[in-house]
Design a protein around this motif. Structure first.
Motif, short mmCIF file in Angstrom:
data_model
loop_
_atom_site.label_atom_id
_atom_site.label_comp_id
_atom_site.label_asym_id
_atom_site.label_seq_id
_atom_site.Cartn_x
_atom_site.Cartn_y
_atom_site.Cartn_z
N GLY A 63 -9.79 17.47 -26.64
CA GLY A 63 -10.63 16.58 -25.57
C GLY A 63 -10.13 15.44 -25.12
N VAL A 64 -8.59 15.23 -25.09
CA VAL A 64 -8.17 14.01 -24.83
C VAL A 64 -7.23 14.25 -23.62
N ALA A 116 -24.23 22.82 -27.71
CA ALA A 116 -24.63 21.99 -26.27
C ALA A 116 -23.68 21.10 -25.81
N THR A 117 -22.54 20.82 -26.37
CA THR A 117 -21.54 19.87 -25.84
C THR A 117 -19.95 20.67 -25.62
N ARG A 137 -26.27 20.13 -41.17
CA ARG A 137 -25.29 20.96 -40.67
C ARG A 137 -25.84 21.69 -39.54
N THR A 138 -27.06 22.24 -39.40
CA THR A 138 -27.81 22.81 -38.44
C THR A 138 -27.85 21.95 -37.15
N LEU A 139 -28.15 20.77 -37.08
CA LEU A 139 -28.46 19.80 -36.19
C LEU A 139 -26.88 19.61 -35.48
N LEU A 140 -25.77 19.46 -36.32
CA LEU A 140 -24.70 19.26 -35.89
C LEU A 140 -23.97 20.32 -35.04
N ALA A 141 -24.31 21.64 -35.57
CA ALA A 141 -23.92 22.77 -34.97
C ALA A 141 -24.79 23.10 -33.66
#
Length: 119
Positions: free
Chosen positions: A38-39, A117-118, A108-112
């Protein structure tokens, strides 16, 4: 984490590049490495140059394109990657130590979800 890595001569950007190179099933083109980390392409070149200068990466000829070189981890690079990943795991364990098991699962669920999404 950045401060801890910096004391060993590393950075998040370098760790990310080492991680992508270590996990790749085949050598990556610089363009692919740039997209995966991503750079910008120029930043990727600078990162790979510094990794090469430190003996962590070597550039090998592309098997089908004589003009292209592919970055590949050296044995020293693989060892550095393992050490940096261990440091990363310890830092994450420390950062989440006050969370309950359920809270860590929820995190972990939220980060996944955010990652999906990104991506």
């Amino acid at each position: 984490m950045e401060a801890r890595l910096r004391t060993g001569g590393a950075s998040i950007a370098r760790l990310r590049a080492l991680r992508m190179l270590a996990r790749a099933e085949e050598p990556l083109r610089m363009r692919d490495l740039s997209e995966m980390t991503g750079v910008a392409a120029r930043t990727t070149t600078t990162i790979v140059d510094s990794l090469e200068r430190d003996g962590l990466v070597e550039r090998v000829r592309h098997p089908h394109d004589r003009r292209a070189y592919l970055p590949r981890l050296t044995d020293k690079g693989l060892m550095c990657h393992r050490e940096a990943e261990a440091l990363d795991r310890r830092a994450l364990a420390e950062a989440t130590a006050t969370l309950s098991a359920d809270e860590r699962t929820q995190l972990r669920t939220l980060l996944a979800r955010l990652h999906a999404a990104t991506s």
